[in-house]
Scaffold this motif. Structure first.
Motif, PDB file in Angstrom:
ATOM      1  N   HIS A  65       3.912  -2.090  -3.597  1.00  0.00           N
ATOM      2  CA  HIS A  65       4.504  -3.084  -4.493  1.00  0.00           C
ATOM      3  C   HIS A  65       3.458  -3.641  -5.444  1.00  0.00           C
ATOM      4  O   HIS A  65       2.248  -3.469  -5.244  1.00  0.00           O
ATOM      5  N   TRP A  66       3.930  -4.323  -6.480  1.00  0.00           N
ATOM      6  CA  TRP A  66       3.042  -4.650  -7.597  1.00  0.00           C
ATOM      7  C   TRP A  66       1.852  -5.509  -7.194  1.00  0.00           C
ATOM      8  O   TRP A  66       0.753  -5.346  -7.726  1.00  0.00           O
ATOM      9  N   GLN A  67       2.050  -6.424  -6.220  1.00  0.00           N
ATOM     10  CA  GLN A  67       0.924  -7.261  -5.794  1.00  0.00           C
ATOM     11  C   GLN A  67      -0.187  -6.412  -5.176  1.00  0.00           C
ATOM     12  O   GLN A  67      -1.372  -6.600  -5.485  1.00  0.00           O
ATOM     13  N   GLU A  68       0.197  -5.474  -4.309  1.00  0.00           N
ATOM     14  CA  GLU A  68      -0.791  -4.606  -3.663  1.00  0.00           C
ATOM     15  C   GLU A  68      -1.416  -3.651  -4.669  1.00  0.00           C
ATOM     16  O   GLU A  68      -2.620  -3.375  -4.612  1.00  0.00           O
ATOM     17  N   MET A  69      -0.602  -3.136  -5.592  1.00  0.00           N
ATOM     18  CA  MET A  69      -1.130  -2.231  -6.609  1.00  0.00           C
ATOM     19  C   MET A  69      -2.143  -2.947  -7.483  1.00  0.00           C
ATOM     20  O   MET A  69      -3.193  -2.389  -7.846  1.00  0.00           O
ATOM     21  N   THR A  70      -1.875  -4.195  -7.819  1.00  0.00           N
ATOM     22  CA  THR A  70      -2.808  -4.987  -8.610  1.00  0.00           C
ATOM     23  C   THR A  70      -4.129  -5.171  -7.869  1.00  0.00           C
ATOM     24  O   THR A  70      -5.214  -5.104  -8.461  1.00  0.00           O
ATOM     25  N   LYS A  71      -4.054  -5.374  -6.547  1.00  0.00           N
ATOM     26  CA  LYS A  71      -5.274  -5.527  -5.742  1.00  0.00           C
ATOM     27  C   LYS A  71      -6.068  -4.224  -5.704  1.00  0.00           C
ATOM     28  O   LYS A  71      -7.311  -4.235  -5.781  1.00  0.00           O
ATOM     29  N   ILE A  72      -5.374  -3.089  -5.580  1.00  0.00           N
ATOM     30  CA  ILE A  72      -6.068  -1.803  -5.564  1.00  0.00           C
ATOM     31  C   ILE A  72      -6.818  -1.603  -6.880  1.00  0.00           C
ATOM     32  O   ILE A  72      -7.973  -1.166  -6.891  1.00  0.00           O
ATOM     33  N   ILE A  73      -6.170  -1.940  -7.989  1.00  0.00           N
ATOM     34  CA  ILE A  73      -6.831  -1.824  -9.287  1.00  0.00           C
ATOM     35  C   ILE A  73      -8.088  -2.677  -9.319  1.00  0.00           C
ATOM     36  O   ILE A  73      -9.154  -2.242  -9.768  1.00  0.00           O
ATOM     37  N   SER A  74      -7.991  -3.904  -8.811  1.00  0.00           N
ATOM     38  CA  SER A  74      -9.147  -4.807  -8.783  1.00  0.00           C
ATOM     39  C   SER A  74     -10.248  -4.261  -7.879  1.00  0.00           C
ATOM     40  O   SER A  74     -11.438  -4.290  -8.239  1.00  0.00           O
ATOM     41  N   ASP A  75      -9.875  -3.758  -6.695  1.00  0.00           N
ATOM     42  CA  ASP A  75     -10.871  -3.221  -5.761  1.00  0.00           C
ATOM     43  C   ASP A  75     -11.621  -2.037  -6.372  1.00  0.00           C
ATOM     44  O   ASP A  75     -12.844  -1.906  -6.212  1.00  0.00           O
ATOM     45  N   VAL A  76     -10.882  -1.166  -7.066  1.00  0.00           N
ATOM     46  CA  VAL A  76     -11.502   0.006  -7.671  1.00  0.00           C
ATOM     47  C   VAL A  76     -12.491  -0.418  -8.757  1.00  0.00           C
ATOM     48  O   VAL A  76     -13.558   0.183  -8.916  1.00  0.00           O
ATOM     49  N   GLN A  77     -12.140  -1.452  -9.483  1.00  0.00           N
ATOM     50  CA  GLN A  77     -13.048  -1.929 -10.535  1.00  0.00           C
ATOM     51  C   GLN A  77     -14.353  -2.472  -9.950  1.00  0.00           C
ATOM     52  O   GLN A  77     -15.338  -2.612 -10.672  1.00  0.00           O
ATOM     53  N   ASN A  78     -14.353  -2.778  -8.661  1.00  0.00           N
ATOM     54  CA  ASN A  78     -15.548  -3.309  -8.008  1.00  0.00           C
ATOM     55  C   ASN A  78     -16.185  -2.293  -7.049  1.00  0.00           C
ATOM     56  O   ASN A  78     -16.855  -2.666  -6.087  1.00  0.00           O
ATOM     57  N   THR A  79     -15.981  -1.017  -7.327  1.00  0.00           N
ATOM     58  CA  THR A  79     -16.547   0.044  -6.498  1.00  0.00           C
ATOM     59  C   THR A  79     -18.074  -0.038  -6.485  1.00  0.00           C
ATOM     60  O   THR A  79     -18.708  -0.312  -7.504  1.00  0.00           O
ATOM     61  N   SER A  80     -18.672   0.238  -5.326  1.00  0.00           N
ATOM     62  CA  SER A  80     -20.127   0.142  -5.186  1.00  0.00           C
ATOM     63  C   SER A  80     -20.836   1.187  -6.041  1.00  0.00           C
ATOM     64  O   SER A  80     -20.305   2.273  -6.305  1.00  0.00           O
ATOM     65  N   GLU A  81     -22.061   0.873  -6.449  1.00  0.00           N
ATOM     66  CA  GLU A  81     -22.846   1.794  -7.260  1.00  0.00           C
ATOM     67  C   GLU A  81     -23.234   3.043  -6.464  1.00  0.00           C
ATOM     68  O   GLU A  81     -23.396   4.118  -7.041  1.00  0.00           O
TER      69      GLU A  81
END
Length: 364
Positions: free
Chosen positions: A333-349
Motif C-alpha cells: 500500500h502507498w504508505q509502505e511504498m513511500t517508506k521503501i522509496i525513502s529507505d532506498v534513497q538512504n542506501t549505504s555507501e
C-alpha cells in the motif's frame, strides 16, 4: 537530459506548491471527472511479458472500482533502460487519464548521476505490487551439456541476458555466480521475458532471470519439461524470519541461498551476499510501482489509492493475478511504498560501491 531535468525540477516545485495550497484550503473545487473517458495504464517494458499481462489483469479489476468507471487500456512504452516509460508518465498531464505501472528497479537507479536520478517521491504514489519470484533459467547444452542444476558450478563461464546492466535480478545473478566461482558475461537490452527467451533460443545467451509468470505460461511445460533448459535457483523477497521466499509455483527449485550453501558447503556471506539480500529486502517485494503523474490533485489521488485497494482485494483480481504470478500478489500500500522509496534513497555507501563494481564489470 538537461531539459528533462529542468522539467522535473519544475514539476517538483509545482508539487510542493500544490501541497502548500492543499494545506491552506483542503480539497479541490473541481475533482477530475472520468465519466466516459479512457485511462491509459503505461508500463515500461516490451509487450507480451509478465509486466504486460499483470498490468492488464490490474486494469480489468481497477476500472470496476475507479470513480466514474472509465475504460482502462494498457500501453507499452519501452526503451532507455526502462526510463522511457517512466519519463512518459512523469511528463504526462495530471488530468487523471495517464497512470504508471512501472518496473520498479529503484534500488539500482540510485547509482545514476544526481541530475539523472528518477524522483520517484515526486510521483503520486498509489501502491506497489510484488508478483512472482525470478528463476535463473539455463540452457542444458551450455558448456558441452549439463545433466542437472548441480553441474552449473563446473562450468567455466555463462552468458546471461538481462534488461539492462542494472536489472536487480541480473545484479543478484552476477553476485551469485561470483560466489559460486563461475565466470560470466552479460548481454543487455532485451526488455521482457519474450525477448530474453527468444535470445536464449537463438543461442545468443545461455541463461537469464525469468519470471514465474513465464515459467507457468511456457517454460515449465515446454523447454524445462523437455530437458532443453533448467530452472537452477529462484530469487524472491524475504520472509519475516529473514529467509528468502519459496514460490510454490516453483516446487523443487531451491532458493539462491540454498543453492549456494549446497554448492559451497557453507552459508553465503560477505559484501556480494549483502548486496543480494539488499535487493531481496528493498526491491523484490515490489516488482511494479503504481503511480500518477506529479501534480495529480490530492482528492483524485485519494480516490486512486482507495479504488486500487478495493480492486486488488477483490476475489476476482486475486484469482486472476495468482494465475499470472503463480502465487497471490504481494500488495504494497502507498504508505509502505513511500517508506521503501525513502529507505532506498538512504542506501549505504558500501552497498552502492558493491553495485558500482558489478555494473562496471557487467558493462564491459
Amino acid at each position: 537530459m538537461k531539459r528533462n531535468t529542468i522539467i522535473r525540477s519544475a514539476m517538483a516545485a509545482a508539487s510542493v506548491a500544490a501541497i502548500m495550497l492543499a494545506g491552506a484550503a483542503p480539497g479541490y473545487a473541481d475533482p477530475i471527472d472520468l465519466e466516459g473517458e479512457t485511462v491509459t495504464l503505461v508500463h515500461n517494458v516490451a509487450p507480451g511479458g509478465a509486466t504486460a499481462i499483470s498490468a492488464q489483469v490490474l486494469a480489468d479489476a481497477w476500472s470496476k472500482t475507479m470513480a466514474d468507471h472509465p475504460t482502462m487500456v494498457v500501453q507499452s512504452v519501452s526503451g532507455g533502460a526502462l526510463t522511457k516509460g517512466i519519463d512518459y508518465v512523469m511528463d504526462a498531464r495530471p488530468d487523471g487519464k495517464t497512470l504508471g505501472y512501472l518496473a520498479w528497479q529503484g534500488t539500482t537507479r540510485i547509482l545514476d548521476p544526481e541530475v539523472l536520478q528518477i524522483p520517484f517521491q515526486d510521483f503520486g504514489v498509489i501502491a506497489g505490487i510484488g508478483g512472482s519470484n525470478f528463476l535463473f533459467h539455463l540452457r542444458a547444452d551450455v558448456g558441452g551439456g549439463i545433466e542437472n542444476r548441480d553441474d552449473l558450478v563446473n562450468l567455466e563461464s555463462v552468458t546471461v541476458g538481462v534488461y539492462s546492466p542494472r536489472m536487480t535480478q541480473g545484479m543478484q545473478t552476477a553476485a551469485a555466480l561470483d560466489l559460486l566461482g563461475v565466470d560470466w558475461t552479460f548481454v543487455s537490452g532485451m526488455l521482457g521475458d519474450g525477448p530474453l527467451y527468444a535470445a536464449q533460443q537463438r543461442g545468443e545467451i545461455d541463461a537469464y532471470p525469468a519470471t514465474t509468470t513465464q515459467y507457468i505460461a511456457e517454460l515449465g511445460d515446454g523447454p524445462i519439461a523437455s530437458g532443453e533448459t533448467m530452472a537452477i535457483w529462484q530469487m524472491g523477497p524475504l520472509e519475516a524470519d529473514g529467509s528468502m521466499k519459496l514460490d510454490p509455483a516453483l516446487e523443487g527449485v531451491p532458493t539462491l541461498g540454498e543453492y549456494i550453501e549446497k554448492a559451497t558447503g557453507k552459508p553465503p556471506e560477505g559484501p556480494l551476499w549483502d548486496l543480494i539480500m539488499y535487493h531481496a529486502q528493498s526491491s523484490a517485494p515490489v516488482n511494479w510501482i503504481i503511480v500518477a503523474p506529479p501534480g495529480t490533485p490530492q482528492d483524485h489521488l485519494d480516490m486512486l489509492r482507495a479504488s486500487f485497494d478495493e480492486a486488488t482485494a477483490s476475489p476476482d483480481y486475486i484469482e486472476a493475478a495468482t494465475k499470472v504470478y503463480g502465487s497471490p500478489p504481494n500488495i504494497v500500500h502507498w504508505q509502505e511504498m513511500t517508506k521503501i522509496i525513502s529507505d532506498v534513497q538512504n542506501t549505504s555507501e558500501d552497498i552502492k560501491d558493491t553495485m558500482r563494481q558489478l555494473v562496471e564489470r557487467i558493462e564491459q
